[in-house]
Design a protein around this motif. Structure first.
Motif, short mmCIF file in Angstrom:
data_model
loop_
_atom_site.label_atom_id
_atom_site.label_comp_id
_atom_site.label_asym_id
_atom_site.label_seq_id
_atom_site.Cartn_x
_atom_site.Cartn_y
_atom_site.Cartn_z
N GLN A 39 29.69 35.87 26.91
CA GLN A 39 28.32 36.33 27.06
C GLN A 39 27.39 35.63 26.06
N ALA A 40 27.86 35.51 24.82
CA ALA A 40 27.05 34.86 23.79
C ALA A 40 26.79 33.40 24.17
N GLU A 41 27.85 32.72 24.66
CA GLU A 41 27.71 31.31 25.04
C GLU A 41 26.76 31.16 26.22
N TYR A 42 26.89 32.09 27.18
CA TYR A 42 26.02 31.99 28.34
C TYR A 42 24.57 32.26 27.95
N ASP A 43 24.36 33.25 27.09
CA ASP A 43 22.98 33.55 26.65
C ASP A 43 22.36 32.32 25.98
N LYS A 44 23.18 31.60 25.22
CA LYS A 44 22.70 30.39 24.55
C LYS A 44 22.36 29.31 25.59
N ALA A 45 23.28 29.11 26.52
CA ALA A 45 23.11 28.04 27.52
C ALA A 45 21.90 28.29 28.41
N LYS A 46 21.67 29.57 28.73
CA LYS A 46 20.61 29.95 29.66
C LYS A 46 19.24 29.39 29.26
N TYR A 197 38.18 31.68 32.42
CA TYR A 197 38.36 32.25 33.75
C TYR A 197 37.09 32.03 34.58
N CYS A 198 37.22 31.22 35.62
CA CYS A 198 36.09 30.88 36.50
C CYS A 198 36.12 31.79 37.73
N ILE A 199 35.28 32.82 37.75
CA ILE A 199 35.25 33.79 38.85
C ILE A 199 34.37 33.28 39.99
N GLY A 200 34.79 33.53 41.23
CA GLY A 200 34.16 32.91 42.39
C GLY A 200 33.04 33.69 43.06
N THR A 201 32.75 34.90 42.59
CA THR A 201 31.66 35.64 43.23
C THR A 201 30.97 36.53 42.19
N VAL A 202 29.96 37.29 42.63
CA VAL A 202 29.17 38.10 41.70
C VAL A 202 29.90 39.41 41.37
N ALA A 203 31.19 39.31 41.05
CA ALA A 203 31.99 40.48 40.69
C ALA A 203 32.58 40.28 39.30
N GLY A 204 33.51 41.16 38.90
CA GLY A 204 34.11 41.06 37.58
C GLY A 204 33.25 41.76 36.54
N PRO A 205 33.75 41.75 35.28
CA PRO A 205 33.00 42.41 34.20
C PRO A 205 31.74 41.62 33.83
N HIS A 206 30.73 42.30 33.29
CA HIS A 206 29.57 41.64 32.74
C HIS A 206 30.04 40.61 31.71
N PRO A 207 29.56 39.37 31.65
CA PRO A 207 28.34 38.88 32.29
C PRO A 207 28.54 38.16 33.63
N TYR A 208 29.75 38.22 34.21
CA TYR A 208 29.98 37.42 35.42
C TYR A 208 28.98 37.68 36.56
N PRO A 209 28.76 38.95 36.95
CA PRO A 209 27.86 39.14 38.11
C PRO A 209 26.48 38.51 37.90
N ALA A 210 25.94 38.63 36.70
CA ALA A 210 24.60 38.05 36.44
C ALA A 210 24.67 36.54 36.33
N MET A 211 25.73 36.05 35.68
CA MET A 211 25.87 34.60 35.48
C MET A 211 26.07 33.87 36.81
N VAL A 212 26.95 34.39 37.65
CA VAL A 212 27.19 33.76 38.96
C VAL A 212 25.91 33.82 39.81
N ARG A 213 25.22 34.94 39.75
CA ARG A 213 23.94 35.07 40.46
C ARG A 213 22.96 33.99 39.99
N ASP A 214 22.86 33.82 38.68
CA ASP A 214 21.91 32.83 38.15
C ASP A 214 22.25 31.43 38.65
N PHE A 215 23.55 31.08 38.66
CA PHE A 215 23.93 29.74 39.13
C PHE A 215 23.66 29.59 40.63
#
Ligand SMILES: *Cc1c(COP(=O)(O)O)cnc(C)c1O
Length: 410
Positions: A39-46, A197-215
């Motif tokens: 989550q920290a890495e994604y927040d930075k990348a965003k 772990y590369c998840i394929g849809t907007v599921a899984g624990p946070h931050p995956y649903p938001a991150m996959v949505r953003d991409f």
């Protein structure tokens, strides 16, 4: 709720990954530090321009974006009502929208110094996209796939192997996507240091649903620009098929605050939503529970056991749905409907015959709903559906469903 305070539907999730009562981070203590690091890495990348510059470059030169917005003229004429546009994400490299998200996660993994990528896959589309991007960057790739799906989807298994990935058949549970995702989560806990772990849809624990949505939101962002060029205004109705909900979230998200835009998600109705759970309509036929690290609507029996679901389309048979959809459903911002196998098959054939586009069975569900509502809408009503995948992978299934043997064509 965030949208009452700020009058926006685009502010979620909150800091705990919640969309209303859905989403969150239901993970073991061993997984928690990994989730927080991600989550920290994604927040930075965003907010990092160099991250998005790399994405834009690969989207353009590797994936082939922007994908066209196509006016389906003959289909529009035949239905005699609303004007129908297709967002052509089936033209992406590897044949579906999955690669939009995989690129984002793999670039993130590289920034985090992770050299081993794991993924779950059902029909194999996400596995193929992940194996593809791993090959491009020289990363080790391990794909968990239900043993039952390995059998059903052998061409995709061979593709992944050609691309250098290791495919691990999962025999626990019923040997399907849900079980593959459980095993991938277990692998992640065991190999914390070097694995992403590369998840394929907007599921899984946070931050995956938001991150996959953003991409995936690149889809909706492009539609806004392209529709403005084509029609000089926003579309009236957006329609997309829902497995976990990532192509739909990608189309919908940039329009959530345009309240005049109708948003419709289409779940897989299988043999019919009332018939003994022989469907995958988690919202229309399920109820809230916790699976794969988040709270959402799930197909479950009276004891809370997760049910497998059924659909002609392997890519739609996930027993849950992304938590943001669960929230959009409950607050009424989006509408969710279901389409049966029979209806999807009819739409599949119409797209082939009238537009020269062989669609995947997943977006055939979206198209079937378009065919249901378009005739009764005025001619100046604009519908945009997400043609999120091509049908090469599905021709054997369709042949069987229509009563042909492949040998019949020799
Ligand atoms: C995987 C897949 C889906 C289902 O996944 P979502 O996350 O709901 O988009 C739908 N269509 C195609 C073509 C797919 O490959």
């Amino acid at each position: 709720m965030a949208n009452d305070l700020f009058n926006s539907f685009m502010t979620g999730p909150d800091e705990n990954g919640r969309f209303g009562e859905f989403g969150g981070r239901f993970v073991s203590e061993t997984l928690m530090p990994l989730i927080l690091e991600l989550q920290a890495e994604y927040d930075k990348a965003k907010t990092d321009d160099t991250f998005w510059a790399e994405m834009d470059d690969l989207w353009e030169h590797y994936v082939g974006r922007p994908s066209p917005l196509y006016f389906a003229e003959r289909l529009t004429e035949e239905l005699g009502g609303a004007k129908i546009y297709m967002k052509r994400d089936e033209l992406n490299h590897t044949g579906a929208h999955k690669i939009n998200n995989v690129l984002g996660q793999i670039i993130l993994a590289r920034r985090m110094g992770k050299k081993r990528i794991i993924a779950e896959t059902g029909a194999g589309q996400h596995g193929v996209a992940t194996a593809t991007v791993c090959a491009k960057f020289g990363l080790q790739c391990v794909v968990y796939m239900g043993a039952h799906d390995v059998e059903r989807q052998s061409p995709n298994v061979f593709r992944m192997r050609l691309l250098g990935a290791e495919v691990i058949p999962v025999t626990s549970g019923r040997g399907t996507l849900k079980d593959a995702m459980n095993d991938a989560l277990r692998d992640w806990v065991t190999n914390v240091r070097d694995t992403f772990y590369c998840i394929g849809t907007v599921a899984g624990p946070h931050p995956y649903p938001a991150m996959v949505r953003d991409f995936q939101s690149i889809i909706g962002k492009e539609v806004r620009t392209q529709m403005d060029r084509a029609e000089g205004r926003l579309p009236d109705t957006l329609i997309a098929a829902i497995g976990g909900g990532s192509n739909a979230m990608g189309l919908f998200y940039p329009f959530l605050d345009d309240k005049e835009v109708n948003i419709i998600g289409v779940e897989a109705g299988g043999k019919g939503v009332n018939a003994k759970m022989e469907h995958c309509a988690s919202l229309t036929g399920g109820r809230p529970g916790v699976l794969h690290g988040n709270r959402t609507y799930l197909l479950q029996d009276d004891d809370g056991q997760i049910l497998e679901g059924f659909s002609i389309s392997a890519g739609l048979d996930y027993p849950g749905i992304g938590p943001e959809h669960a929230w959009l459903h409950d607050i009424g911002r989006a509408q969710y409907v279901s389409i049966t196998d029979v209806e999807a098959l009819a739409a599949f054939q119409k797209s082939c015959q009238l537009e020269g586009i062989i669609p995947a069975l997943e977006p055939s569900h979206a198209l079937a709903h378009v065919m249901k509502i378009a005739p009764d809408l005025p001619k100046d009503h604009i519908i945009c559906m997400n043609m999120c995948g091509r049908g090469d992978k599905d021709i054997f299934t369709v042949a069987r469903a229509l009563g042909f043997e492949m040998g019949d064509f020799a």
